[in-house]
Write a protein that holds these residues in place. Structure first.
Motif, short mmCIF file in Angstrom:
data_model
loop_
_atom_site.label_atom_id
_atom_site.label_comp_id
_atom_site.label_asym_id
_atom_site.label_seq_id
_atom_site.Cartn_x
_atom_site.Cartn_y
_atom_site.Cartn_z
N ALA A 73 2.02 5.65 -9.25
CA ALA A 73 3.21 6.02 -8.48
C ALA A 73 2.86 6.81 -7.23
O ALA A 73 3.45 6.60 -6.17
N PRO A 86 0.32 6.73 -5.20
CA PRO A 86 -0.11 5.97 -4.02
C PRO A 86 1.06 5.50 -3.15
O PRO A 86 0.91 5.36 -1.94
N GLN A 87 2.20 5.28 -3.75
CA GLN A 87 3.36 4.89 -2.95
C GLN A 87 3.75 6.00 -1.98
O GLN A 87 4.34 5.74 -0.95
N LEU A 88 3.42 7.25 -2.35
CA LEU A 88 3.73 8.37 -1.47
C LEU A 88 2.55 8.68 -0.59
O LEU A 88 2.53 9.71 0.09
N ALA A 95 -1.35 -6.30 -5.25
CA ALA A 95 -0.23 -5.58 -4.62
C ALA A 95 -0.62 -4.96 -3.30
O ALA A 95 0.23 -4.48 -2.56
N ASN A 116 -2.26 -2.21 -0.64
CA ASN A 116 -2.17 -0.74 -0.59
C ASN A 116 -3.20 -0.10 -1.50
O ASN A 116 -2.89 0.72 -2.36
N ASP A 147 -7.46 -5.33 2.33
CA ASP A 147 -6.19 -4.61 2.37
C ASP A 147 -5.65 -4.62 3.79
O ASP A 147 -6.37 -4.30 4.74
N SER A 194 -3.23 -2.57 4.77
CA SER A 194 -3.06 -1.17 5.13
C SER A 194 -4.42 -0.50 5.12
O SER A 194 -5.38 -1.01 4.58
#
Lengths: 295, 286, 258
Positions: free
Chosen positions: A149, A151-153, B91, B93, B241, B243
């Motif tokens: 979670a 890494p989303q931030l 996914a 990132n 990636d 990003s």
């Protein structure tokens, strides 16, 4: 004129009487040691029987007794020989994870306990919130949270870091209650004596209460460490940390030998636990003896 | 006592900051970062025989692993393999935790939103259905209405869902339509499908994956058989990636290396070594 | 002579219970005062109000020039309480030695932590006091290894090493086995002879009779009778005093030595 009391001399019992008493004492001691020996032998015999039963269970032999077929478990010893070393190399990571995480958890537990005992409303609220939130969510979820979670931030961390943080923060919440109980069980008289000497609240906590509290909490915290050794296995789910369970899972699945692989892992966890439990017993014994010379 | 606590705190913070050093500075591009570091980190699956798996001494080996090592050698850097879950790799990132994926990843439109692929593809595999011998299923029609196992976040899962657009493969690579009325059973990775069958699980009798994996399962003694001809063909490429640091230079360089490996026969030799056949030629150009 | 302790209109409540009722008194330097009474009379509470271990609710307490009005708050007030405590040394019924420190460490903890004294200086001072209470050879022992009487003597040394102006004793021998009481009383006697101002809550009537300058009998939060030992023991004025004293074995701990 002095007020000290004179010691009173005890009257020695007669020789016959003392012989009878010491004879009885000897007999009682003999009976007790016989009982203890019997029990201890019984336990050892039971262990031997259990060992032989397990050896038979995993021996792989097939026998028929009066028409009943008994198939014992046939382990792939070749597989075990091949992969045991690979799985074993996960032990260091498991121990490293545990040590780092338990350290973090003790630091958090001390802060949490002080917060829970604090008279500052903010400290109390914060620590209560922390304990409630962490104890109210599964450890595995917390591990995933740090790893997936964050890494989303934009917060990315290695599997090892995520594992240490998740385990440390999780156990910190549970250990908060342990440390709190320890602090509260330090007698109020200790505090009063320190106050009477003119010590401030901070000094009292640092010099008098915490040292004693932490000594009291060593047994339960030691148990927590041993529990954590096992919980490190959850970090296998991140895929990044090649600890014991991850290794045994991968080779077990790939070679269709999960039984052997997981048994190997189980044995390693078990041995580690036994070793650290013995260490903990030693430490506890050392503390209760507690004789020091002035530095 | 306070000193001990401080010491441990400092130690913990140090270890964590070292471990978290996956992220890199914003300005440099990925190729220079890798060259300066001297190491390229490649993601791989530890349970995906024969592309990538653990040998008896616990070392990673397999077709993908050796291709990655050869790429690293030609780039002039060391190769470090890491093992995140497949669905984390697709996914995107990656947060700098690894630099490149050489994991038999199909180039799909969906994935191109978060990943960049090197060109050309380094090999091609057909997607192949397999079923347990006991099930008696031996035609594609009999698969309708069945439970079908796939690896999660694979093209096989996407294709079974009927989402051809997300795949974006050229029309010429599709040889069949997806079966109807199926229940999809996704597991962490493709290999777990035949492994579950071998373990006696009965949630499904059919699975869909790369022909190489099916073959490896059959060779490994799992009681399954191929069902029908391949459903489609896919081009598998190295992925980067989107990003994070700019991957253009690295991607181009890797693309050149892969072309070299096609031209000098390295890829063909590796393919024969691991698959028993040359899968490196593009089927749609034959 | 200016009193070293001056208490004016002291009131203390535990929730609704009025435990100390408008108490005022003075204690002169070098004076030895014994407070006696039944349990629940408030005598321990009064003693603990003197060093603000129990903060009084109303009134003022002044010890050797540090005067505190009760019911205050904040940093300055806390500093005053701190200064007050530095003037007093307290000895508790249950000794309250720091269990994780040796006798010597107990004794030097106050000077080092509170007064920021150097360690060597503190050790010297501490050893002197340990020698005074006859326990120099136990300096490196932990409290768990000391008898009750020895622990209490260390506690006295600990309080003395802070060089207080007044010593407060809260039933110092009540928790001791009878044969250990004497050694503690001997130390207290020595303090009296050295001229320490002492306020003692005690049941040891022998000590009180011999060494107290004044005896204060308390009942239900008030002083019922305050007089010299001779007056109070031979001719108590109040009925309550008389009743209380008759229940005590006044001669229990008197030993005649020439």
């Amino acid at each position: 004129m002095s007020i000290t009391a004179d010691p009173v001399e005890p009257v020695p019992p007669s020789t016959l009487e003392s012989e009878r008493l010491s004879g009885q004492a000897r007999e009682l001691a003999k009976r007790r040691s016989r009982r203890e020996r019997r029990f201890s032998i019984g336990v050892k015999v039971s262990y031997v029987v259990l060992f032989f039963f397990l050896a038979f269970l995993f021996s792989g032999v097939q026998i028929s007794i009066g028409g009943i077929e008994i198939n014992t478990i046939n382990l792939d010893w070749e597989f075990i020989r091949t992969y045991a070393g690979f799985i074993f190399r996960g032990v260091w990571l498991t121990i490293l994870l545990s040590i780092l995480a338990i350290t973090l958890s003790v630091v958090l537990a001390i802060l949490g306990a002080l917060g829970r005992l604090s008279r500052s409303p903010f400290a109390y609220a914060l620590s209560t919130f922390y304990v409630s939130l962490i104890r109210g969510t599964p450890l595995l979820l917390q591990i995933f949270f740090f790893f997936l979670a964050l890494p989303q931030l934009g917060i990315v961390m290695s599997g090892l870091t995520a594992g240490v943080l998740a385990l440390g923060i999780n156990y910190g919440a549970y250990n908060t209650e342990i440390v709190r109980a320890g602090i509260q069980s330090v007698g109020v008289g200790q505090r009063e004596a320190a106050l009477a000497l003119g010590m401030t609240g901070n000094q009292i906590m640092r010099r008098i209460v915490l040292p004693q509290a932490l000594k009291l909490t060593i047994p339960p915290l030691g148990n927590q460490f041993i529990a954590m050794l096992k919980d490190t296995s959850l970090v296998a789910t991140t895929g990044f940390v090649w600890e014991i369970l991850w290794r045994s899972q991968k080779v077990g699945r790939a070679n269709f030998r999960s039984l052997e692989a997981l048994l190997i892992a189980a044995v390693f966890y078990w041995i580690i636990t036994i070793i650290f439990s013995a260490v903990q017993d030693r430490i506890e014994a050392r503390i209760s003896r507690g004789e020091r010379t002035l530095a | 006592m306070k000193r001990i606590a401080t010491f441990w705190l400092v130690l913990v913070v140090l270890v964590m900051s070292m471990a978290a050093c996956g992220g890199t500075g914003g300005d440099d591009d990925l190729l220079s970062i890798i060259e300066e570091r001297g190491v390229i980190r490649v993601s791989t699956d530890a349970n995906y025989e024969p592309q990538s798996f653990l040998d008896a001494s616990g070392e990673l080996t397999g077709f993908d692993v050796e291709v990655a090592r050869e790429i690293g050698r030609r780039l002039g850097v060391e190769v470090e393999h890491v093992t995140p879950d497949w669905d984390v790799i697709t996914a995107g990132n990656w947060g700098g935790q690894w630099d490149m994926s050489v994991g038999s990843m199909t180039v799909t439109t969906a994935r191109q939103e978060v990943l960049d692929f090197a060109e050309p593809a380094y090999y091609f595999t057909p997607a192949q259905f397999a079923a347990t011998i006991d099930s008696g299923i031996d035609t594609l029609e009999e698969i309708n209405g069945q439970a079908v196992c796939v690896g999660v976040a694979t093209t096989y899962e996407t294709w079974l869902n009927g989402d051809k657009e997300a795949l974006g493969l050229p029309e010429s690579s599709f040889y069949a339509e997806p079966p109807t009325g199926i229940t999809i059973v996704p597991l962490t990775t493709d290999s777990e499908c035949p492994q579950s069958i071998q373990a006696g699980r009965e949630e499904f009798q059919v699975f869909l994956t790369s022909d190489t994996v099916v073959q490896a399962a059959i060779d490994g003694g799992v009681a399954v058989q191929k069902v029908g001809s391949p459903a489609y063909s896919e081009n598998l490429a190295a992925a980067f990636d989107k990003s994070g640091p700019d991957n253009t230079a690295l991607r181009q360089r890797v693309g050149e290396i892969i072309q070299e490996m096609h031209d000098d026969g390295t890829l063909r030799d590796l393919s024969v070594k691991w698959f028993g056949e040359d899968l490196t030629a593009n089927p749609s150009q034959q | 002579m200016t009193p070293i302790i001056k208490v004016t209109n002291l009131d203390k409540y535990f929730d609704d219970l009025h435990v100390l009722k408008d108490l005022s008194f003075e204690i002169a330097p070098r004076e030895v005062v014994c407070i006696i009474g039944r349990s629940g009379s408030g005598k321990s509470t009064l003693l603990r109000c003197l060093n603000f271990l129990e903060p009084p609710d109303f009134g003022t307490v002044s010890i050797d020039g540090v005067e505190i009005r009760c019911g205050g708050q904040g940093r300055a007030w806390r500093k005053q309480v701190h200064d007050l405590r530095l003037k007093t040394g307290m000895v508790f019924q249950s000794f309250n030695l720091f269990a994780h420190m040796t006798a010597l460490e107990n004794v030097i903890e106050g000077p080092i932590t509170v007064k920021k004294m150097g360690r060597q200086e503190a050790i010297e001072l501490g050893m002197i006091n340990l020698e005074k209470v006859g326990l120099m050879d136990k300096a490196n022992q932990f409290p768990s290894r000391l008898s009750g009487g020895q622990q209490q003597r260390v506690a006295i040394a600990r309080a003395m090493t802070m060089q207080p102006k007044v010593m407060l004793f809260d039933e110092p021998t009540s928790a001791l086995d009878p044969e250990l009481v004497g050694e503690v009383l001997a130390v207290m006697q020595r303090l009296v002879e050295e001229g320490m101002t002492m306020v003692t809550v005690t049941h040891e009537m022998g000590f009180a009779r011999r060494f107290a300058d004044r005896i204060m009998y308390m009942d239900e939060g008030q002083f019922v009778e305050v007089a010299s030992p001779d007056e109070i023991f031979s001719d108590p004025k109040d009925d309550r005093t008389r009743q209380f004293l008759s229940h005590l074995h006044v001669h229990q701990h008197e030993h005649a030595h020439s």
